[in-house]
Scaffold this active site. Structure first.
Site, PDB file in Angstrom:
ATOM      1  N   ILE A  16       0.869  -1.190   0.000  1.00  0.00           N
ATOM      2  CA  ILE A  16       0.000   0.000   0.000  1.00  0.00           C
ATOM      3  C   ILE A  16       0.893   1.224   0.000  1.00  0.00           C
ATOM      4  O   ILE A  16       1.548   1.537   0.992  1.00  0.00           O
ATOM      5  CB  ILE A  16      -0.968  -0.008   1.195  1.00  0.00           C
ATOM      6  CG1 ILE A  16      -1.918  -1.204   1.067  1.00  0.00           C
ATOM      7  CG2 ILE A  16      -1.747   1.304   1.247  1.00  0.00           C
ATOM      8  CD1 ILE A  16      -3.014  -1.263   2.089  1.00  0.00           C
ATOM      9  N   HIS A  17       0.939   1.884  -1.147  1.00  0.00           N
ATOM     10  CA  HIS A  17       1.748   3.097  -1.319  1.00  0.00           C
ATOM     11  C   HIS A  17       0.816   4.304  -1.400  1.00  0.00           C
ATOM     12  O   HIS A  17      -0.366   4.197  -1.036  1.00  0.00           O
ATOM     13  CB  HIS A  17       2.662   2.966  -2.547  1.00  0.00           C
ATOM     14  CG  HIS A  17       1.932   2.569  -3.786  1.00  0.00           C
ATOM     15  ND1 HIS A  17       1.319   3.478  -4.613  1.00  0.00           N
ATOM     16  CD2 HIS A  17       1.685   1.353  -4.338  1.00  0.00           C
ATOM     17  CE1 HIS A  17       0.741   2.854  -5.623  1.00  0.00           C
ATOM     18  NE2 HIS A  17       0.937   1.549  -5.471  1.00  0.00           N
ATOM     19  N   ALA A  18       1.297   5.433  -1.863  1.00  0.00           N
ATOM     20  CA  ALA A  18       0.570   6.700  -1.773  1.00  0.00           C
ATOM     21  C   ALA A  18      -0.828   6.680  -2.407  1.00  0.00           C
ATOM     22  O   ALA A  18      -1.795   7.110  -1.780  1.00  0.00           O
ATOM     23  CB  ALA A  18       1.401   7.825  -2.382  1.00  0.00           C
ATOM     24  N   PRO A  20      -3.014   4.113  -3.354  1.00  0.00           N
ATOM     25  CA  PRO A  20      -4.027   3.333  -2.646  1.00  0.00           C
ATOM     26  C   PRO A  20      -4.265   3.814  -1.208  1.00  0.00           C
ATOM     27  O   PRO A  20      -5.381   3.699  -0.699  1.00  0.00           O
ATOM     28  CB  PRO A  20      -3.499   1.901  -2.677  1.00  0.00           C
ATOM     29  CG  PRO A  20      -2.108   1.977  -3.141  1.00  0.00           C
ATOM     30  CD  PRO A  20      -1.919   3.283  -3.823  1.00  0.00           C
ATOM     31  N   ALA A  21      -3.250   4.371  -0.561  1.00  0.00           N
ATOM     32  CA  ALA A  21      -3.440   4.912   0.787  1.00  0.00           C
ATOM     33  C   ALA A  21      -4.422   6.080   0.745  1.00  0.00           C
ATOM     34  O   ALA A  21      -5.302   6.206   1.603  1.00  0.00           O
ATOM     35  CB  ALA A  21      -2.109   5.366   1.386  1.00  0.00           C
TER      36      ALA A  21
END
Length: 87
Positions: A16-18, A20-21
């Protein structure tokens, strides 16, 4: 007030990177329940992009999704389905 907690594995290849966060935080805010994410000894409100990123969720991480509020079963299902749908 109801509470529910479930575990979900991160299966997205990039974790979970920027992006999808940001989408997860937007979803959590729209559902009207308190949603807390726990990983290892860390905890973050699902409505906080920075908090989610600080968890360092990689592929294979087992994330605990804790929901408190009315209609929490629907909320936890929405959050888990979102996480499982990430690629």
């Amino acid at each position: 007030m109801n509470e529910i907690s479930v575990n979900v594995e991160i299966t997205a290849s990039d974790g979970i990177h920027a992006r999808p966060a940001s989408e997860l935080a937007k979803l959590a805010k729209s559902l009207g329940c308190e949603v807390v994410l726990r990983f290892n000894s860390k905890e973050a409100k699902a409505s906080s992009i920075i908090g989610i990123l600080a968890l360092g969720l990689k592929r294979g991480s087992i994330l605990e999704v804790f929901v408190r509020g009315d209609n929490c079963e629907h909320t936890v299902n929405e959050i888990v389905n979102f996480i499982k749908g990430l690629r």
